[in-house]
Write a protein that holds these residues in place. Structure first.
Motif, short mmCIF file in Angstrom:
data_model
loop_
_atom_site.label_atom_id
_atom_site.label_comp_id
_atom_site.label_asym_id
_atom_site.label_seq_id
_atom_site.Cartn_x
_atom_site.Cartn_y
_atom_site.Cartn_z
N ILE A 54 -81.06 -72.03 -45.70
CA ILE A 54 -81.43 -71.43 -46.99
C ILE A 54 -82.15 -70.09 -46.78
O ILE A 54 -81.89 -69.14 -47.52
CB ILE A 54 -82.26 -72.38 -47.87
N ASP A 55 -83.01 -70.01 -45.78
CA ASP A 55 -83.68 -68.73 -45.51
C ASP A 55 -82.67 -67.68 -45.07
O ASP A 55 -82.75 -66.52 -45.48
CB ASP A 55 -84.77 -68.89 -44.46
N HIS A 76 -80.77 -66.51 -48.17
CA HIS A 76 -81.61 -65.66 -49.02
C HIS A 76 -81.94 -64.34 -48.34
O HIS A 76 -81.75 -63.28 -48.94
CB HIS A 76 -82.92 -66.39 -49.35
N GLU A 77 -82.46 -64.41 -47.12
CA GLU A 77 -83.03 -63.22 -46.48
C GLU A 77 -82.00 -62.34 -45.78
O GLU A 77 -82.17 -61.12 -45.73
CB GLU A 77 -84.09 -63.65 -45.47
N ASP A 115 -78.54 -62.20 -48.90
CA ASP A 115 -78.87 -61.93 -50.30
C ASP A 115 -78.12 -62.87 -51.25
O ASP A 115 -77.72 -62.47 -52.34
CB ASP A 115 -78.62 -60.46 -50.65
N THR A 121 -78.98 -65.82 -53.29
CA THR A 121 -80.17 -66.52 -53.75
C THR A 121 -79.88 -67.63 -54.76
O THR A 121 -80.80 -68.22 -55.32
CB THR A 121 -81.18 -65.53 -54.36
N THR A 164 -78.66 -70.60 -54.12
CA THR A 164 -79.12 -71.86 -53.55
C THR A 164 -80.63 -71.89 -53.67
O THR A 164 -81.31 -70.96 -53.26
CB THR A 164 -78.69 -71.97 -52.07
N LYS A 165 -81.17 -72.96 -54.23
CA LYS A 165 -82.60 -73.00 -54.55
C LYS A 165 -83.39 -73.83 -53.55
O LYS A 165 -82.93 -74.84 -53.06
CB LYS A 165 -82.82 -73.56 -55.95
N CYS A 171 -81.22 -77.61 -52.79
CA CYS A 171 -80.68 -76.67 -51.81
C CYS A 171 -79.28 -77.05 -51.31
O CYS A 171 -78.80 -76.48 -50.33
CB CYS A 171 -81.63 -76.60 -50.61
N THR A 196 -71.54 -71.67 -51.16
CA THR A 196 -72.70 -71.63 -52.04
C THR A 196 -72.23 -71.52 -53.49
O THR A 196 -71.06 -71.26 -53.77
CB THR A 196 -73.61 -70.43 -51.71
N GLU A 241 -72.59 -69.18 -55.44
CA GLU A 241 -72.00 -67.86 -55.71
C GLU A 241 -70.50 -67.84 -55.43
O GLU A 241 -69.77 -67.03 -55.99
CB GLU A 241 -72.66 -66.78 -54.84
N TYR A 286 -82.76 -74.68 -62.55
CA TYR A 286 -83.16 -74.56 -61.15
C TYR A 286 -82.39 -75.51 -60.24
O TYR A 286 -81.99 -75.16 -59.14
CB TYR A 286 -84.67 -74.78 -61.00
#
Length: 172
Positions: free
Chosen positions: A26-27, A30-31, A34, A36, A38-39, A50, A82, A84, A109
């Motif tokens: 997940i990091d 996100h990082e 880009d 985001t 997935t929560k 997630c 994901t 997206e 969420y």
């Protein structure tokens, strides 16, 4: 660990640096990518917000994977999907559309986790349909562990059932 970690995210080849191997998926999403949608909620895989889909081969069945507790190194040569990646040609997937039409979420969420768990279920049902009488049990097996703090679960189950029903067979 040396070199890079190759994986595919939503159909695109991606390379992660070896130094990111211990990073949670997940990091990384996100990082580094880009992505985001997935929560992250509980961080220990209990809530399943997630959830992403994964495959070891493009034609193998999709499985549910908890991105908060899965290291990037475990995704070597894997296909990761994901929320997206659900849209195709600018259109919501039938499952996403069903979630909207069924008013399945309030804050939204947890919706990506529900969507990806249900997408994996639908992928399995395409090649292994269940009897209509087993459909609710199958849905419960695939998304029953996903937590929602807002809506209860009736609308999620209704939305998923609408899309899953054609994959169920009548009779024994």
């Amino acid at each position: 660990m040396s070199g890079t970690i190759r994986m595919y995210i939503n159909g695109h080849a991606v390379e992660a640096q070896a130094a990111d191997g211990d990073m949670s998926l997940i990091d990384f999403l996100h990082e580094r990518r880009d992505l985001t949608g997935t929560k992250l909620c509980c961080g220990i895989g209990a809530c399943r917000a997630c959830t992403v889909g994964t495959r070891n081969l493009i034609d193998s069945p999709m499985e549910k994977t908890l991105a908060c507790s899965t290291p990037v190194s475990a995704m070597r040569n894997m296909h990761v999907y994901t929320v997206e990646g659900l849209m195709q040609d600018g259109k919501l997937s039938p499952l996403q559309q069903s979630f909207l039409e069924s008013f399945a979420f309030q804050c939204g969420y947890c919706a990506p986790g529900f969507l990806m768990a249900a997408t994996a279920m639908l992928d399995h049902l395409q090649s292994n349909p269940v009897n209509v009488a087993q459909l609710d049990e199958t849905i419960e097996t695939w998304v029953g562990g996903n937590l929602c703090r807002c809506t209860g679960y009736v609308k999620y189950i209704e939305a998923i059932r609408k899309i899953a029903a054609p994959f169920a067979r009548n009779g024994a």
